[in-house]
Design an enzyme around this catalytic site. Structure first.
Site, PDB file in Angstrom:
ATOM      1  N   GLU A  89       0.840  -1.206   0.000  1.00 20.67           N
ATOM      2  CA  GLU A  89       0.000   0.000   0.000  1.00 20.67           C
ATOM      3  C   GLU A  89       0.870   1.249   0.000  1.00 20.67           C
ATOM      4  O   GLU A  89       0.638   2.199  -0.746  1.00 20.67           O
ATOM      5  CB  GLU A  89      -0.887   0.037   1.253  1.00 20.67           C
ATOM      6  CG  GLU A  89      -2.184  -0.685   1.162  1.00 20.67           C
ATOM      7  CD  GLU A  89      -3.046  -0.452   2.394  1.00 20.67           C
ATOM      8  OE1 GLU A  89      -4.166  -0.969   2.403  1.00 20.67           O
ATOM      9  OE2 GLU A  89      -2.601   0.233   3.343  1.00 20.67           O
ATOM     10  N   LEU A  90       1.868   1.235   0.881  1.00 14.87           N
ATOM     11  CA  LEU A  90       2.728   2.404   1.029  1.00 14.87           C
ATOM     12  C   LEU A  90       3.490   2.711  -0.256  1.00 14.87           C
ATOM     13  O   LEU A  90       3.639   3.878  -0.637  1.00 14.87           O
ATOM     14  CB  LEU A  90       3.715   2.180   2.183  1.00 14.87           C
ATOM     15  CG  LEU A  90       4.645   3.350   2.496  1.00 14.87           C
ATOM     16  CD1 LEU A  90       3.840   4.584   2.905  1.00 14.87           C
ATOM     17  CD2 LEU A  90       5.634   2.971   3.590  1.00 14.87           C
TER      18      LEU A  90
END
Length: 239
Positions: A89-90
Site C-alpha cells: 500500500e505504502l
C-alpha cells in the site's frame, strides 16, 4: 505536517477524501476507532480496506481507492512493517504522491520516525521478518517507500499531551486541505448542521469541476437555509 501538491492531480476524479493506511493489530480497537469517529463527525469520507479480500498483493480495487483519494493518511505503528500488504500500500501511495501530487500525511504512533526511515528497533525487526523470501526488488521498493514517508514531517503521538488533541489536530488539518471552511451561519437552525455536513462528506470541494446539487422536499424543512450556507456550490431547491 508536510504535503505535496500538483496541478496534475486535478485530472483525477476524487472518490474519497482520505485513504487511510494502517496496521490493524496495533490500532484498530483504540486509536483508529477514534480517528474514524472524528473524521466522520467533520464530514470527512474515509476509505479503509476492511471490506477488501486480501490476496498475495495489492489488487486493482485498492490501487483505484488509493489513486482516487484526495489525501493519504499513513498511520505508522510498531508493527506496520510486519504486513507485506501495508508495505505494498505504502509503495503505491508514495508513487501517487510523486506522479499525481497526492497529499500524504503521516502519523507516527508509538514509533520513532528514525526507526521507520532506517528500519531499526522493533520496527526494523518486523520489517526483516516480512522481507524473508521476498525478491530483492520488492525489498528495495519497500525500503525506499519507508525512507520517503519517514521524511515527511508528521504527527507524533509521543509529542502530544493526549490522543484526543492529536486526532483533532489531524482532522482539522485534513479539513483545511479539503477546503472545508467551518461556518456558524446555521447554528441557530435545528438540524441544518447535520444536513450540510452530510452533503460536504459526499463532495470534494477543491476541484475545477462545476457541482450542482438539487435539494428536494416539502415546504418548511430547511431547503433554502441549507442552500444559503452551501456557498461554494450551485444549489437548486425543489419543493
Amino acid at each position: 505536517m508536510a504535503s505535496s501538491s500538483s496541478s496534475s492531480s486535478l485530472a483525477l476524479i476524487w472518490l474519497y477524501h482520505v485513504f487511510l493506511s494502517f496496521r490493524g493489530e496495533d490500532v484498530r480497537k483504540g486509536f483508529l476507532s477514534h480517528v474514524l469517529k472524528e473524521f466522520k463527525s467533520k464530514g470527512i469520507d474515509v476509505f479503509i480496506d476492511n471490506e477488501i479480500k486480501r490476496g498475495e498483493s495489492v489488487g486493482p480495487e485498492l490501487v483505484k481507492a488509493i489513486r482516487h483519494s484526495r489525501v493519504a493518511v499513513v498511520l505508522l505503528s510498531r508493527n506496520y512493517a510486519s504486513s507485506s500488504w501495508c508495505l505494498d500500500e505504502l509503495v503505491e501511495i508514495m508513487k501517487c504522491r510523486g506522479e499525481f501530487g497526492q497529499t500524504v500525511m503521516t502519523i507516527f504512533y508509538e514509533v520513532d520516525p528514525s526507526e521507520v526511515r532506517k528500519q531499526t528497533g522493533d520496527f526494523g525487526k518486523a520489517f526483516d521478518e516480512t522481507c524473508v523470501g521476498k525478491a530483492e526488488e520488492v525489498k528495495q521498493a519497500w525500503r525506499q517507500a519507508l525512507n520517503d514517508v519517514a521524511g515527511i514531517a508528521g504527527y507524533h503521538s509521543s509529542n502530544c499531551g493526549n490522543e484526543a488533541d492529536l486526532i483533532n489536530k489531524v482532522a482539522s488539518d485534513v479539513m483545511a486541505l479539503l477546503g472545508f471552511t467551518p461556518t456558524n451561519d446555521f447554528d441557530d437552525f435545528v438540524g441544518i448542521g447535520a444536513r450540510v455536513k452530510e452533503i460536504k462528506s459526499k463532495l470534494i470541494l477543491q476541484s475545477e469541476q462545476v457541482k450542482v446539487i438539487g435539494i428536494f422536499g416539502p415546504v418548511g424543512i430547511g431547503k433554502t437555509t441549507t442552500a444559503r450556507v452551501m456557498r461554494s456550490l450551485v444549489v437548486t431547491t425543489i419543493s
